[in-house]
Design a protein around this motif. Structure first.
Motif, PDB file in Angstrom:
ATOM      1  N   HIS A  47       0.862  -1.187   0.000  1.00 37.69           N
ATOM      2  CA  HIS A  47       0.000   0.000   0.000  1.00 37.69           C
ATOM      3  C   HIS A  47       0.894   1.231   0.000  1.00 37.69           C
ATOM      4  O   HIS A  47       2.050   1.175   0.397  1.00 37.69           O
ATOM      5  N   LYS A  57      -3.982   1.052  -2.977  1.00 37.22           N
ATOM      6  CA  LYS A  57      -3.453  -0.301  -2.987  1.00 37.22           C
ATOM      7  C   LYS A  57      -2.272  -0.432  -3.919  1.00 37.22           C
ATOM      8  O   LYS A  57      -2.196   0.215  -4.967  1.00 37.22           O
ATOM      9  N   SER A  61      -1.869  -6.218  -2.084  1.00 35.27           N
ATOM     10  CA  SER A  61      -2.599  -5.595  -0.975  1.00 35.27           C
ATOM     11  C   SER A  61      -3.577  -6.529  -0.258  1.00 35.27           C
ATOM     12  O   SER A  61      -4.047  -6.201   0.837  1.00 35.27           O
ATOM     13  N   ASP A  62      -3.885  -7.674  -0.830  1.00 30.28           N
ATOM     14  CA  ASP A  62      -4.874  -8.563  -0.201  1.00 30.28           C
ATOM     15  C   ASP A  62      -4.423  -8.982   1.190  1.00 30.28           C
ATOM     16  O   ASP A  62      -3.312  -9.463   1.379  1.00 30.28           O
ATOM     17  N   SER A  65      -4.387  -3.772   5.410  1.00 35.24           N
ATOM     18  CA  SER A  65      -5.001  -2.452   5.378  1.00 35.24           C
ATOM     19  C   SER A  65      -4.009  -1.455   5.963  1.00 35.24           C
ATOM     20  O   SER A  65      -3.065  -1.836   6.655  1.00 35.24           O
TER      21      SER A  65
END
Lengths: 112, 116
Positions: A47, A57, A61-62, A65
Motif C-alpha cells: 500500500h 493499494k 494488498s490482499d 489495510s
C-alpha cells in the motif's frame, strides 16, 4: 540518514491474530509506502499514501489495510495474520511522487 | 505495468576487480527514473545511484557508475575496485515521472560476493 523508524523490528505472532506495524518519519515527506520482501521476489508494494488519509493499494494488498492519520505515521495492519504473510516488511518515504525513496530498517514478521 | 529484470541471481568478483550487474526493464513511458539500491546483511536498503531517463550522461558516484542504454532499456551497474564492504544484495528499481505516486518497481536482486 532519513529519519524513518519502524516498530517493532521483530515480531512472532500466531495465525489468525491481528498485527499492526508502525512507520514513523521525521522528514515531513508527503509519500509513504509499505513493501514486503520475500526470497526470489525482491520488494513488492503493498500500500502507499500520498497524504494524510489518502491511501491506495499496491501490487500485493490482499489481507492488508493501512491508515495515515498524521503526516509522520503510516500504519500497516494484518487483520488476521496467515503464514503466507511471514516476510520482511519495509516502510519507505519520498518527498515527491517521482523521486528516490528512503527506507526504514525493516520488520521481520513471523506468523506461526 | 512496468517490469524490471535482473538476470544474474548471484555474481562473484575478486577484491579490487571490477564487476558489472545487469538490469533490463520494460516500459512504454519516455520519462522515468532508474535506481540501484544496495542491501547488506544488516537489511538496510541504501540508495547507491540514480539516473534520470532524459539525461544521456551516465550517472557516477565514486566507484559506482551506470551504463544506461535507453533504446535497449538496459541499466547496468559497474563497481570498480571492489571492496569487501560491497558484498550485498543489489536491487535495480524503476519509477515513473508523471503521476507516479505509486512507488518503485524492483527487480528480484543480484547477490554480490566479494572474494578476498
Amino acid at each position: 540518514d532519513a529519519g524513518i523508524t519502524q516498530s517493532p523490528r521483530h515480531k512472532v505472532t500466531e495465525t489468525g491474530t491481528p498485527v499492526t506495524l508502525r512507520c514513523h518519519q521525521t522528514e515531513n515527506h508527503r509519500y509513504m509506502y509499505w513493501y514486503r520482501q520475500d526470497p526470489g521476489h525482491g520488494l513488492r508494494l503493498i500500500h502507499y499514501s500520498y497524504g494524510v488519509k489518502d491511501t491506495d493499494k499496491g501490487e500485493v494488498s490482499d489481507g492488508y489495510s493501512v491508515s495515515r492519520s498524521k503526516t509522520e505515521d503510516f500504519l500497516l495492519t494484518l487483520e488476521s495474520a496467515t503464514s503466507s504473510q511471514t516476510s520482511v516488511y519495509f516502510c519507505a518515504i519520498s518527498e515527491y511522487g517521482n523521486t528516490e525513496a528512503f527506507f526504514g530498517q525493516g520488520t521481520r514478521l513471523t506468523v506461526v | 505495468a512496468q517490469t524490471v529484470t535482473q538476470s544474474q541471481p548471484e555474481m562473484s568478483v575478486q577484491e579490487a576487480e571490477t564487476v558489472t550487474l545487469s538490469c533490463t526493464y520494460d516500459t512504454s513511458e519516455s520519462d522515468y527514473y532508474l535506481f540501484w539500491y544496495k542491501q547488506p546483511p544488516s537489511r538496510q536498503m541504501i540508495l547507491v545511484i540514480r539516473q534520470e531517463a532524459y539525461k544521456q550522461q551516465n550517472a557516477t558516484e565514486n566507484r559506482f557508475s551506470v551504463n544506461f542504454q535507453k533504446a535497449a532499456k538496459s541499466f547496468s551497474l559497474k563497481i570498480s575496485d571492489s571492496q569487501l564492504g560491497d558484498a550485498a544484495m543489489y536491487f535495480c528499481a524503476y519509477r515513473s515521472v508523471g503521476g507516479g505516486a505509486d512507488g518503485l518497481t524492483f527487480g528480484k536482486g543480484t547477490h554480490l560476493i566479494i572474494q578476498p
